[in-house]
Design an enzyme around this catalytic site. Structure first.
Site, PDB file in Angstrom:
ATOM      1  N   ASP A  53       0.857  -1.186   0.000  1.00  0.00           N
ATOM      2  CA  ASP A  53       0.000   0.000   0.000  1.00  0.00           C
ATOM      3  C   ASP A  53       0.897   1.240   0.000  1.00  0.00           C
ATOM      4  O   ASP A  53       1.490   1.587   1.023  1.00  0.00           O
ATOM      5  CB  ASP A  53      -0.915  -0.012   1.230  1.00  0.00           C
ATOM      6  CG  ASP A  53      -1.850   1.193   1.239  1.00  0.00           C
ATOM      7  OD1 ASP A  53      -1.678   2.108   0.386  1.00  0.00           O
ATOM      8  OD2 ASP A  53      -2.748   1.222   2.100  1.00  0.00           O
ATOM      9  N   SER A 118      -1.743  14.021 -15.989  1.00  0.00           N
ATOM     10  CA  SER A 118      -2.970  13.886 -16.784  1.00  0.00           C
ATOM     11  C   SER A 118      -3.322  15.197 -17.465  1.00  0.00           C
ATOM     12  O   SER A 118      -2.993  16.282 -16.967  1.00  0.00           O
ATOM     13  CB  SER A 118      -4.105  13.497 -15.830  1.00  0.00           C
ATOM     14  OG  SER A 118      -5.347  13.662 -16.456  1.00  0.00           O
ATOM     15  N   CYS A 120      -5.999  16.338 -17.209  1.00  0.00           N
ATOM     16  CA  CYS A 120      -6.906  16.978 -16.238  1.00  0.00           C
ATOM     17  C   CYS A 120      -6.240  18.145 -15.508  1.00  0.00           C
ATOM     18  O   CYS A 120      -6.913  18.875 -14.779  1.00  0.00           O
ATOM     19  CB  CYS A 120      -7.397  15.966 -15.206  1.00  0.00           C
ATOM     20  SG  CYS A 120      -8.470  14.734 -15.915  1.00  0.00           S
ATOM     21  N   TYR A 149      -9.029  15.630  -8.538  1.00  0.00           N
ATOM     22  CA  TYR A 149      -8.018  14.802  -9.232  1.00  0.00           C
ATOM     23  C   TYR A 149      -6.961  15.642  -9.974  1.00  0.00           C
ATOM     24  O   TYR A 149      -5.759  15.407  -9.860  1.00  0.00           O
ATOM     25  CB  TYR A 149      -8.773  13.894 -10.206  1.00  0.00           C
ATOM     26  CG  TYR A 149      -7.936  13.015 -11.092  1.00  0.00           C
ATOM     27  CD1 TYR A 149      -7.255  11.908 -10.579  1.00  0.00           C
ATOM     28  CD2 TYR A 149      -7.849  13.260 -12.469  1.00  0.00           C
ATOM     29  CE1 TYR A 149      -6.510  11.094 -11.421  1.00  0.00           C
ATOM     30  CE2 TYR A 149      -7.114  12.440 -13.306  1.00  0.00           C
ATOM     31  CZ  TYR A 149      -6.442  11.360 -12.776  1.00  0.00           C
ATOM     32  OH  TYR A 149      -5.707  10.549 -13.608  1.00  0.00           O
ATOM     33  N   ASN A 178      -6.555  10.519 -22.236  1.00  0.00           N
ATOM     34  CA  ASN A 178      -7.517   9.418 -22.492  1.00  0.00           C
ATOM     35  C   ASN A 178      -6.892   8.178 -23.132  1.00  0.00           C
ATOM     36  O   ASN A 178      -6.981   7.984 -24.344  1.00  0.00           O
ATOM     37  CB  ASN A 178      -8.661   9.901 -23.389  1.00  0.00           C
ATOM     38  CG  ASN A 178      -9.462  10.992 -22.733  1.00  0.00           C
ATOM     39  OD1 ASN A 178      -9.955  10.829 -21.631  1.00  0.00           O
ATOM     40  ND2 ASN A 178      -9.546  12.137 -23.386  1.00  0.00           N
ATOM     41  N   LYS A 192     -13.907   4.265 -18.190  1.00  0.00           N
ATOM     42  CA  LYS A 192     -13.934   5.520 -18.951  1.00  0.00           C
ATOM     43  C   LYS A 192     -14.767   5.325 -20.211  1.00  0.00           C
ATOM     44  O   LYS A 192     -15.147   4.212 -20.553  1.00  0.00           O
ATOM     45  CB  LYS A 192     -12.511   5.902 -19.292  1.00  0.00           C
ATOM     46  CG  LYS A 192     -11.710   6.088 -18.034  1.00  0.00           C
ATOM     47  CD  LYS A 192     -10.394   6.675 -18.321  1.00  0.00           C
ATOM     48  CE  LYS A 192      -9.844   7.225 -17.027  1.00  0.00           C
ATOM     49  NZ  LYS A 192      -8.590   7.886 -17.241  1.00  0.00           N
ATOM     50  N   LYS A 200     -21.532  -1.182 -23.469  1.00  0.00           N
ATOM     51  CA  LYS A 200     -22.962  -0.951 -23.729  1.00  0.00           C
ATOM     52  C   LYS A 200     -23.351  -1.479 -25.107  1.00  0.00           C
ATOM     53  O   LYS A 200     -24.418  -2.068 -25.283  1.00  0.00           O
ATOM     54  CB  LYS A 200     -23.267   0.547 -23.656  1.00  0.00           C
ATOM     55  CG  LYS A 200     -23.234   1.101 -22.232  1.00  0.00           C
ATOM     56  CD  LYS A 200     -23.492   2.611 -22.233  1.00  0.00           C
ATOM     57  CE  LYS A 200     -23.287   3.202 -20.854  1.00  0.00           C
ATOM     58  NZ  LYS A 200     -23.583   4.644 -20.804  1.00  0.00           N
ATOM     59  N   ARG A 284     -11.425  18.757 -25.344  1.00  0.00           N
ATOM     60  CA  ARG A 284     -10.020  18.620 -24.916  1.00  0.00           C
ATOM     61  C   ARG A 284      -9.243  17.893 -25.994  1.00  0.00           C
ATOM     62  O   ARG A 284      -9.628  16.800 -26.415  1.00  0.00           O
ATOM     63  CB  ARG A 284      -9.955  17.840 -23.608  1.00  0.00           C
ATOM     64  CG  ARG A 284      -8.536  17.502 -23.181  1.00  0.00           C
ATOM     65  CD  ARG A 284      -8.501  16.777 -21.867  1.00  0.00           C
ATOM     66  NE  ARG A 284      -8.879  17.635 -20.761  1.00  0.00           N
ATOM     67  CZ  ARG A 284      -9.311  17.203 -19.580  1.00  0.00           C
ATOM     68  NH1 ARG A 284      -9.447  15.912 -19.358  1.00  0.00           N
ATOM     69  NH2 ARG A 284      -9.616  18.050 -18.622  1.00  0.00           N
TER      70      ARG A 284
HETATM   71  P1  NAD Z   1      -5.834   2.065 -12.949  1.00  0.00           P
HETATM   72  O1  NAD Z   1      -6.842   2.502 -11.926  1.00  0.00           O
HETATM   73  O2  NAD Z   1      -6.162   0.921 -13.819  1.00  0.00           O
HETATM   74  O3  NAD Z   1      -4.442   1.783 -12.246  1.00  0.00           O
HETATM   75  C1  NAD Z   1      -4.011   2.432 -11.090  1.00  0.00           C
HETATM   76  C2  NAD Z   1      -3.532   1.355 -10.125  1.00  0.00           C
HETATM   77  O4  NAD Z   1      -3.022   2.002  -8.938  1.00  0.00           O
HETATM   78  C3  NAD Z   1      -4.645   0.414  -9.677  1.00  0.00           C
HETATM   79  O5  NAD Z   1      -4.328  -0.934 -10.009  1.00  0.00           O
HETATM   80  C4  NAD Z   1      -4.716   0.617  -8.192  1.00  0.00           C
HETATM   81  O6  NAD Z   1      -5.005  -0.567  -7.450  1.00  0.00           O
HETATM   82  C5  NAD Z   1      -3.315   1.122  -7.871  1.00  0.00           C
HETATM   83  N1  NAD Z   1      -3.289   1.793  -6.574  1.00  0.00           N
HETATM   84  C6  NAD Z   1      -4.214   2.666  -6.081  1.00  0.00           C
HETATM   85  N2  NAD Z   1      -3.911   2.984  -4.824  1.00  0.00           N
HETATM   86  C7  NAD Z   1      -2.761   2.325  -4.520  1.00  0.00           C
HETATM   87  C8  NAD Z   1      -1.982   2.237  -3.336  1.00  0.00           C
HETATM   88  N3  NAD Z   1      -2.310   2.926  -2.238  1.00  0.00           N
HETATM   89  N4  NAD Z   1      -0.868   1.460  -3.367  1.00  0.00           N
HETATM   90  C9  NAD Z   1      -0.547   0.744  -4.475  1.00  0.00           C
HETATM   91  N5  NAD Z   1      -1.265   0.769  -5.616  1.00  0.00           N
HETATM   92  C10 NAD Z   1      -2.367   1.548  -5.627  1.00  0.00           C
HETATM   93  O7  NAD Z   1      -5.523   3.377 -13.823  1.00  0.00           O
HETATM   94  P2  NAD Z   1      -4.694   3.541 -15.173  1.00  0.00           P
HETATM   95  O8  NAD Z   1      -5.647   3.971 -16.211  1.00  0.00           O
HETATM   96  O9  NAD Z   1      -3.831   2.358 -15.407  1.00  0.00           O
HETATM   97  O10 NAD Z   1      -3.803   4.810 -14.799  1.00  0.00           O
HETATM   98  C11 NAD Z   1      -2.427   4.724 -14.457  1.00  0.00           C
HETATM   99  C12 NAD Z   1      -1.917   6.126 -14.147  1.00  0.00           C
HETATM  100  O11 NAD Z   1      -2.115   6.972 -15.286  1.00  0.00           O
HETATM  101  C13 NAD Z   1      -2.616   6.815 -12.980  1.00  0.00           C
HETATM  102  O12 NAD Z   1      -1.699   7.573 -12.256  1.00  0.00           O
HETATM  103  C14 NAD Z   1      -3.610   7.724 -13.666  1.00  0.00           C
HETATM  104  O13 NAD Z   1      -3.972   8.826 -12.845  1.00  0.00           O
HETATM  105  C15 NAD Z   1      -2.841   8.134 -14.901  1.00  0.00           C
HETATM  106  N6  NAD Z   1      -3.707   8.566 -16.004  1.00  0.00           N
HETATM  107  C16 NAD Z   1      -4.462   7.655 -16.689  1.00  0.00           C
HETATM  108  C17 NAD Z   1      -5.262   8.087 -17.739  1.00  0.00           C
HETATM  109  C18 NAD Z   1      -6.083   7.133 -18.560  1.00  0.00           C
HETATM  110  O14 NAD Z   1      -6.704   7.565 -19.545  1.00  0.00           O
HETATM  111  N7  NAD Z   1      -6.155   5.837 -18.234  1.00  0.00           N
HETATM  112  C19 NAD Z   1      -5.316   9.447 -18.075  1.00  0.00           C
HETATM  113  C20 NAD Z   1      -4.553  10.334 -17.346  1.00  0.00           C
HETATM  114  C21 NAD Z   1      -3.738   9.885 -16.322  1.00  0.00           C
END
Ligand code: NAD
Length: 326
Positions: A53, A118, A120, A149, A178, A192, A200, A284
């Site tokens: 964690d 991101s 965002c 976020y 994205n 997403k 869907k 965006r």
């Molecule tokens: P995801 O939710 O699939 O993966 C994130 C992982 O982090 C999860 O498996 C979760 O269990 C883990 N996690 C959360 N809290 C934790 C903790 N306390 N200790 C250890 N692990 C922990 O999301 P993703 O889409 O794979 O995104 C990966 C990264 O990219 C993130 O930082 C996200 O903010 C960033 N991001 C993703 C997107 C997108 O479009 N998918 C866009 C912008 C930014």
């Protein structure tokens, strides 16, 4: 070829982290994956996988031991429905993860550290119409990030910069636009829009109507996950320490996204617009000028090709769970 750097991927149980582990292992790295959960759909390809964690400082020190390169992807996140409804816990968890991970990396002598930010973080006032000007990296300030976020991501970007300036930790910052693809969340509330639309439409019959959030005229650009992990690796090895966009720059509306998926599925799909649902910013897009300059590369995979793979995978998952109409 075997690579000499020892690599940590956090968030390795999640969507992009899992694909990144696959990519880095295939390139010959020895990879340690860390997450609070294992990947949902298959075993992690990482040579080591530890359940930790990363909100806890001690766990971050364990995760970063004997590591050269950290790819810090762990975050509490989800699609617009999730991030709009969970701002306190998202900011709380992610600020702890990012602060403890940077400090642990410094203490353990990590050489390079990549943070996944991101789109965002970009200001709301630059994203108010569907035909927006693409966002270039300088547009981040004056700041007006996505509430919750986005502000945490912007804060973590600054933290990376200060660790580089004050302690000499080589930080890299990527701003995703994205990312979508197979083996990502497609139901349960964190999914997403591309995954939600694939689900869907896979569950709809020919001629059915599906719900679309908002009027569907909100626009985005979507990047396939294989391009994403290629870009992350290239940025990590580059000398570029400022934030960099990583996404596609083809702008389409959510209504158009639905039409593309419907065509892939070979179904006539009608849309019912739910105006009470959150939709995020109105438009965006990514400006990829800097990406091309810095990496000499940009995402290659078309939206249609990526959606076809994603649709097939989600359809297969739903079928295996008995969630498709016979
Ligand atoms: P995801 O939710 O699939 O993966 C994130 C992982 O982090 C999860 O498996 C979760 O269990 C883990 N996690 C959360 N809290 C934790 C903790 N306390 N200790 C250890 N692990 C922990 O999301 P993703 O889409 O794979 O995104 C990966 C990264 O990219 C993130 O930082 C996200 O903010 C960033 N991001 C993703 C997107 C997108 O479009 N998918 C866009 C912008 C930014």
């Amino acid at each position: 070829m075997k690579q000499s750097e020892r690599v940590l991927v956090t968030g390795a149980g999640g969507f992009i982290g899992h694909h990144l582990c696959q990519h880095l292992v295939a390139k010959g790295y020895t990879v340690r994956g860390v997450d609070v959960k294992k990947p949902e759909y298959e075993e992690s390809p990482a040579q080591e996988f530890e359940l930790l964690d990363l909100k806890r400082r001690d766990d971050c020190l364990v995760a970063t031991r004997e590591i050269d390169h950290v790819y810090n992807l762990a975050a509490n996140m989800g699609g617009i429905g999730f991030i709009e409804a969970n701002k306190a816990v998202i900011m709380h968890d992610n600020v702890l993860i990012n602060a403890h991970m940077l400090e642990a990396a410094r203490l353990q002598g990590v050489r390079r550290y990549l943070f996944t930010s991101s789109a965002c973080i970009y200001p709301g006032y630059r994203q108010e119409s569907p035909d927006v000007e693409p966002l270039c990296e300088e547009h981040a300030y004056p700041a007006d990030a996505e509430d919750g976020y986005g502000w945490e991501k912007l804060f973590a970007e600054r933290l990376c910069r200060h660790y580089r300036e004050d302690y000499g930790l080589e930080t890299r910052i990527v701003r995703f636009h994205n990312i979508f693809g197979p083996k990502g969340t497609y139901d349960g509330g964190r999914e997403k829009s591309p995954a939600a639309m694939c689900r869907k439409i896979a569950q709809a019959l020919d001629g059915d109507t599906i719900d679309v959030w908002g009027d569907g005229e909100q626009t985005r650009s979507y990047c396939f996950v294989d391009d994403c992990v290629e870009g992350i690796h290239r940025l990590m090895l580059s000398d570029y320490a400022e934030p960099l966009n990583l996404g596609q720059d083809r702008l389409i509306s959510v209504n158009e996204l639905v039409d593309i998926v419907a065509k892939i599925a070979q179904k006539q799909i009608r849309k019912r617009h739910d105006l009470d649902k959150p939709t995020g910013v109105r438009g965006r897009n990514s400006d990829n000028t800097r990406l091309r300059e810095v990496l000499g590369w940009e995402p290659q995979i078309s939206l249609e090709a990526g959606l076809e793979k994603t649709y097939d995978w989600i359809r297969g998952q739903l079928a295996a769970r008995g969630l498709l109409e016979p």
